[in-house]
Design a protein around this motif. Structure first.
Motif, mmCIF file in Angstrom:
data_model
loop_
_atom_site.group_PDB
_atom_site.id
_atom_site.type_symbol
_atom_site.label_atom_id
_atom_site.label_comp_id
_atom_site.label_asym_id
_atom_site.label_seq_id
_atom_site.Cartn_x
_atom_site.Cartn_y
_atom_site.Cartn_z
ATOM 1 N N TYR A 122 0.899 -1.261 -0.095
ATOM 2 C CA TYR A 122 -0.267 0.189 0.045
ATOM 3 C C TYR A 122 1.141 1.242 0.169
ATOM 4 O O TYR A 122 0.611 2.396 0.128
ATOM 5 N N GLY A 123 1.858 1.070 -0.637
ATOM 6 C CA GLY A 123 3.141 2.907 0.032
ATOM 7 C C GLY A 123 2.844 3.086 -0.876
ATOM 8 O O GLY A 123 2.953 4.700 -0.488
ATOM 9 N N ALA A 124 2.952 3.327 -1.731
ATOM 10 C CA ALA A 124 2.257 4.410 -3.050
ATOM 11 C C ALA A 124 0.886 4.955 -2.677
ATOM 12 O O ALA A 124 0.852 5.731 -3.813
ATOM 13 N N ARG A 125 -0.050 4.508 -1.808
ATOM 14 C CA ARG A 125 -1.215 5.154 -2.106
ATOM 15 C C ARG A 125 -1.044 6.449 -1.146
ATOM 16 O O ARG A 125 -0.275 6.163 -0.345
ATOM 17 N N LYS A 126 -2.056 6.881 -1.288
ATOM 18 C CA LYS A 126 -1.976 8.300 -0.282
ATOM 19 C C LYS A 126 -3.595 8.374 0.686
ATOM 20 O O LYS A 126 -3.990 7.977 0.194
ATOM 21 N N PRO A 127 -2.958 9.519 1.334
ATOM 22 C CA PRO A 127 -4.308 8.566 2.660
ATOM 23 C C PRO A 127 -5.774 9.158 1.995
ATOM 24 O O PRO A 127 -6.166 8.149 2.459
ATOM 25 N N GLY A 128 -5.525 9.374 1.074
ATOM 26 C CA GLY A 128 -7.276 9.907 0.581
ATOM 27 C C GLY A 128 -7.848 7.930 -0.214
ATOM 28 O O GLY A 128 -8.914 8.351 -0.046
#
Lengths: 231, 521
Positions: A122-128
């Protein structure tokens, strides 16, 4: 050991006193009526608010005047624990270096931490693009890489549902046990305290009392706590 | 819950940057003013011509403010209570005059209201005598063109500030439009109108380019224009200085009053919401609103359309100097954009600790460009040839003029960022450059882009201090257009006007869009 030595906190007309110690490696809840000063107490320990008197000591060292980042503390706030414009990995990486630069080894630590909290990949995801629970896990992964001996939680999971909140608290307790960290968490829910915190600091009537066994305190609450608990 | 904690000795960014910007700002405004005072003290007292310029300045500003605001009331009301396709486009358009170069607007107004303009052709066709655009009414017309949209946006915000539930309550009580006006709209207007009037009055006081092109002569000269004439035509520095002192006194007074009441709040922020208005759901009112919006849109769009139409046919006549001037203008605009944004960012950081800093930014408005220009001329003249400094001086003056707006847009956003994410950044040890790159700049993309676009467009279209300094070889695009108009080369002027319009809007659009792209919320 965390020691609050003759601490006096004043904010306008509000006054809170604390004179207590907490053994290193323990998990303690901070409980009390709302407005009693639980968050304020944590903010003083974390360095966001200066006491008018007294000292904050960690392992005998005076940290009262250190800026927040120089203290041996990781803190999770009620909200805004992640930067929304950065990816999960970048957010975690800030726990290693505050300038977004990361070496190969740092990358490894970040992805290890994300895997430990169950967010592998999930590292590339942004909090949104993450759920509330996942956002909490990213913040915990950052706490993990920070490797600070004292973790302060100012109800960071209050917005989550009961089951998810319990899950997150279990995870925090596990992480604290694994790393040997001391954990201090504000809570207004006695079940949270019973679940993971053997000790409780009661904040009421202008005083933060020394830690006492949670179950005994909650089974036999003093009047100020009984009024708050409502039983 | 106790109040939010006050951070312990927090310095989000080196405060030295803010202090440096503040010092530069004060020095750049105060030193020229001192030079003006010093020069004025040796000069003669204001004469009858000067007092008549003062009278005209105040009179035209009063008329412009009253007309702009009164005409804005029906327009804002129609926008506030009607939802229709193109509404948001129309509201965006209302923001356009703010970045529209004055000289372009003047070209457009001349094309519509000028001697051989559309209106006079129509009048001649039905056998009526032509109207004259030059003089007091031309100046007021141009000011209304610029400030009607501003007034509309201010009043529209007032209307949007009335909770939708109040209109629902009014409907359930059976209120008629007249009752709703008395109960809900008039109290809002009474609170909003004085600020809008004063702001527009203050803006029109330092009118230069409009007065230069549409006014003039002993009966239609503003103080700013008189400064320019004393300077350029008579080279009477003493009189220019005396007039500068007069101008400063007038503008400071008006700006001080306007500041007490509000503002600079005409842009941005949630104008998409239209509450349901039961009492207005009847066809005569719908027709009325439709008509009002149609007239307002025509008043704003016709001159712009004329600029494009005439400009296209005039493009062939554009001499090479125009393209050279366009290049100079773009370089100038970009330079002053960088300066504006950097200074606004530094001052916004300083304003976190000292609220008064935001007011400091208003110095750029309070002191008019021509006054500053005169002062700088007085400072530079004994040492060096002022024409050689035209570029630097213009860039600086333009940056100062855009600074208050940039600061007004950026400071509240920075305050929110620090409130929401400051503790986290503090606890992670993000300071200095790391904080700027990791937190501040990414989260400020939108206001940064918008401010940069504003600064670029304002600087691109500015016709002020450059008119004092420039020599014949070096000119900005607005100045070049003015010269073409002066030489009665109206085709070439129209072509150049179109070029200026395109560059100004393009610069604004590019910066603003750059700030919006991939901006996370």
């Amino acid at each position: 050991m965390l020691t609050l030595e003759s601490l006096v906190i004043r904010q306008d007309t509000f006054v809170l006193r604390a004179d207590l110690s907490l053994q290193a490696g323990t998990v303690a809840a901070v409980i009390g009526p709302s407005g009693a000063g639980k968050s304020t107490l944590l903010n003083v320990i974390a360095g966001f608010f200066a006491p008018v008197q007294g000292r904050v000591l960690w392992q005998g060292q005076d940290i009262t005047t250190l800026p927040p980042a120089k203290r041996p503390i990781s803190m999770l706030f009620q909200d805004n624990n992640l930067f929304p414009h950065l990816t999960a990995a970048q957010n975690v990486g800030l726990g290693i270096r505050p300038d977004l630069r990361r070496s190969q080894g740092d990358e490894q630590r970040v992805s290890d931490a994300l895997r430990r909290v169950g967010l592998d990949g999930y590292g590339a995801r942004k909090p949104g693009a993450l759920s509330g629970g996942q956002q909490g896990r990213v913040a915990l992964a950052r706490v993990l890489v920070q490797r600070r001996p004292l973790i302060l939680l100012d109800e960071p999971f209050a917005a989550l549902g009961p089951a998810l909140k319990a899950e997150m608290l279990d995870l925090v307790a596990d992480l604290a046990r694994e790393t040997g960290a001391t954990l201090l968490m504000v809570s207004h829910d006695p079940f949270d305290a019973r679940r993971i915190a053997p000790l409780t600091i009661l904040v009421a009537e202008g005083t933060a009392l020394p830690p006492q066994p949670t179950d005994a305190l909650l089974d036999n609450p003093p009047p100020s706590l009984a009024a708050y608990l409502g039983d | 819950m106790a109040a939010r904690p006050v951070p312990l000795g927090r310095h989000p960014a080196g405060p030295w940057a803010g202090w440096a910007a503040a010092t530069l700002l004060v020095a750049f405004v105060v030193l020229p003013l001192l030079a003006v005072f010093w020069r004025a003290s040796g000069a003669s007292l204001p004469g009858p011509a000067d007092w008549s310029a003062v009278r005209f300045t105040v009179f035209q500003a009063v008329l412009s403010a009253i007309f702009s605001v009164i005409l804005a009331i029906p327009v804002a009301r129609a926008l506030a209570r009607r939802q229709f396709p193109g509404r948001s486009v129309l509201i965006t358009l209302m923001g356009a005059p703010f970045i529209l170069p004055v000289i372009v607007a003047v070209l457009g107004l001349l094309a519509v209201f000028g001697r051989s303009g559309i209106v006079n052709q129509a009048l001649a066709w039905i056998g009526l005598p032509p109207v004259q655009i030059y003089g007091l009414h031309g100046v007021v017309l141009a000011h209304v063109f610029f400030n009607l949209p501003l007034a509309t946006r201010i009043l529209l915000q007032g209307w949007q500030g009335i909770p939708a539930e109040r209109f629902r309550l009014a409907a359930s009580l059976g209120c008629q439009p007249r009752d709703v006006f008395r109960l809900l709209e008039w109290p809002m207007l009474r609170a909003t109108l004085p600020g809008a009037l004063l702001l527009i009055f203050a803006i029109c006081l330092s009118s230069f380019a409009v007065a230069l092109t549409l006014g003039g002569g002993p009966r239609a000269t503003t103080v700013e224009l008189a400064i320019y004439q004393a300077f350029r035509l008579d080279f009477d520095l003493g009189r220019a200085a005396v007039l500068s002192v007069l101008q400063m006194a007038i503008v400071m007074l008006a700006a001080g009053l306007a500041l007490r009441l509000s503002l600079l709040d005409g842009f941005g922020r949630g104008m998409d919401r239209v509450p349901r208005r039961w009492e207005a759901e009847q066809w005569p009112l719908q027709m009325l609103d439709c008509l009002v919006l149609l007239i307002a849109a025509l008043f704003l769009l016709l001159p712009l359309g004329a600029v494009v139409w005439r400009g296209l046919s005039g493009l062939d006549a554009v001499p090479i100097q125009v393209w050279r001037a366009a290049w100079v203008s773009v370089v100038m605009a970009l330079s002053s954009t960088v300066l504006t944004v950097a200074m606004a960012l530094a001052l916004a950081h300083l304003a976190l600790q000292r609220r008064g800093v935001e007011a400091l930014g208003l110095l750029g408005i309070a002191a008019s460009p021509l006054v500053i220009g005169t002062g700088l001329f007085l400072l530079i003249n004994p040492v060096s040839d002022p024409a050689r400094w035209a570029f630097a001086v213009t860039v600086l003056v333009n940056a100062m003029a855009a600074l208050p707006f940039a600061l007004r847009v950026m400071a509240p956003v920075l305050r929110d960022i620090e409130r929401d994410f400051g503790p986290l950044a503090d606890s992670l040890g993000m300071t200095g450059l790391a904080r700027l790159r990791g937190l501040t700049l990414p989260r400020m993309r939108r206001p940064l882009g918008f401010s940069a676009g504003l600064a670029a467009a304002l600087s691109m279209g500015d016709l002020g201090v450059i008119a004092l300094f420039a020599d014949p070889d070096r000119a900005t695009l607005p100045l070049q257009i003015l010269r073409l108009m002066g030489a009665y080369k109206m085709d070439a002027a129209a072509g150049a006007g179109l070029i200026l319009l395109v560059f100004s809007l393009l610069l604004f659009w590019l910066f603003d869009r750059g700030g919006r792209q991939d901006a996370d919320t």
